[in-house]
Design an enzyme around this catalytic site. Structure first.
Site, PDB file in Angstrom:
ATOM      1  N   TYR A   5       0.835  -1.197   0.000  1.00  0.00           N
ATOM      2  CA  TYR A   5       0.000   0.000   0.000  1.00  0.00           C
ATOM      3  C   TYR A   5       0.876   1.256   0.000  1.00  0.00           C
ATOM      4  O   TYR A   5       0.703   2.153  -0.833  1.00  0.00           O
ATOM      5  CB  TYR A   5      -0.924  -0.017   1.217  1.00  0.00           C
ATOM      6  CG  TYR A   5      -1.839   1.163   1.317  1.00  0.00           C
ATOM      7  CD1 TYR A   5      -2.959   1.279   0.491  1.00  0.00           C
ATOM      8  CD2 TYR A   5      -1.612   2.173   2.237  1.00  0.00           C
ATOM      9  CE1 TYR A   5      -3.819   2.365   0.583  1.00  0.00           C
ATOM     10  CE2 TYR A   5      -2.464   3.267   2.347  1.00  0.00           C
ATOM     11  CZ  TYR A   5      -3.562   3.357   1.520  1.00  0.00           C
ATOM     12  OH  TYR A   5      -4.411   4.429   1.608  1.00  0.00           O
TER      13      TYR A   5
ATOM     14  N   LYS B   1       1.300   4.217  -2.911  1.00  0.00           N
ATOM     15  CA  LYS B   1       0.980   5.612  -2.593  1.00  0.00           C
ATOM     16  C   LYS B   1       2.190   6.519  -2.779  1.00  0.00           C
ATOM     17  O   LYS B   1       2.052   7.661  -3.218  1.00  0.00           O
ATOM     18  CB  LYS B   1       0.424   5.723  -1.170  1.00  0.00           C
ATOM     19  CG  LYS B   1      -0.918   5.016  -0.993  1.00  0.00           C
ATOM     20  CD  LYS B   1      -1.968   5.600  -1.911  1.00  0.00           C
ATOM     21  CE  LYS B   1      -3.347   5.030  -1.670  1.00  0.00           C
ATOM     22  NZ  LYS B   1      -4.381   5.725  -2.433  1.00  0.00           N
TER      23      LYS B   1
ATOM     24  N   SER C  22     -12.395   2.799   6.667  1.00  0.00           N
ATOM     25  CA  SER C  22     -12.882   2.434   5.341  1.00  0.00           C
ATOM     26  C   SER C  22     -13.512   1.061   5.414  1.00  0.00           C
ATOM     27  O   SER C  22     -13.328   0.322   6.375  1.00  0.00           O
ATOM     28  CB  SER C  22     -11.748   2.475   4.310  1.00  0.00           C
ATOM     29  OG  SER C  22     -10.706   1.608   4.681  1.00  0.00           O
TER      30      SER C  22
END
Length: 154
Positions: free
Chosen positions: A103, A107, A138
């Site tokens: 991740y 990013k 989320s």
């Protein structure tokens, strides 16, 4: 002029369909004034436990997806010499934390791309912004044993 909203479904990790979706949007409306890249996918796990296949899926969704969509919309903005592009990214695009390597890497890559794009688009009066919020809640599906796809945060 005001346009009625049109719902277009898009899997941002499916790079092959993004250009067609962008073409559909441009054919419908003629232009895009503001593009907000806000889709994301993440997984939590130790580097050695995350497969290369999943690393690639995360990179497709978080890096290749937004840049593919942006590149598909960009020529229209450049020809009109106006537009705004926003990347909703993550603080993990600036700093890495344990168990989020795929991740964070995706990013970081996105931040680098959009920083370069910002400098290049200045001459065309196209604004490029990157927003890096801290941790947010989320949607998450609880994984079934052996089902890596279910461990993805969307």
């Amino acid at each position: 002029q005001t346009y009625a909203p049109k719902l277009i479904l898009l899997d941002i990790s499916d790079i092959n369909c993004i250009r067609d979706v962008a073409k559909e949007i441009l054919n419908c409306y003629g232009c895009v004034d503001i593009l907000i890249n806000n889709a994301s996918m993440k997984v939590k796990g130790a580097v050695q436990s995350i497969s290369l296949e999943l690393d690639k899926k995360i990179m497709d969704a978080n890096y290749f997806g937004p840049i593919t969509l942006t590149k598909a919309i960009l020529p229209n903005m450049i020809s009109r010499r106006t537009g705004q592009i926003v990347l909703i990214n993550s603080i993990q695009g600036k700093i890495g934390i344990p168990f989020r390597a795929a991740y964070a890497a995706s990013k970081h890559a996105a931040v680098g791309f959009f920083d370069c794009l910002r400098a290049e688009m200045e001459e065309f009066d196209i604004s490029v912004s990157t927003v890096n919020p801290t941790f947010i809640c989320s949607y998450h599906r609880q994984p079934a044993p052996g089902n890596w796809e279910a461990s993805i945060w969307k």
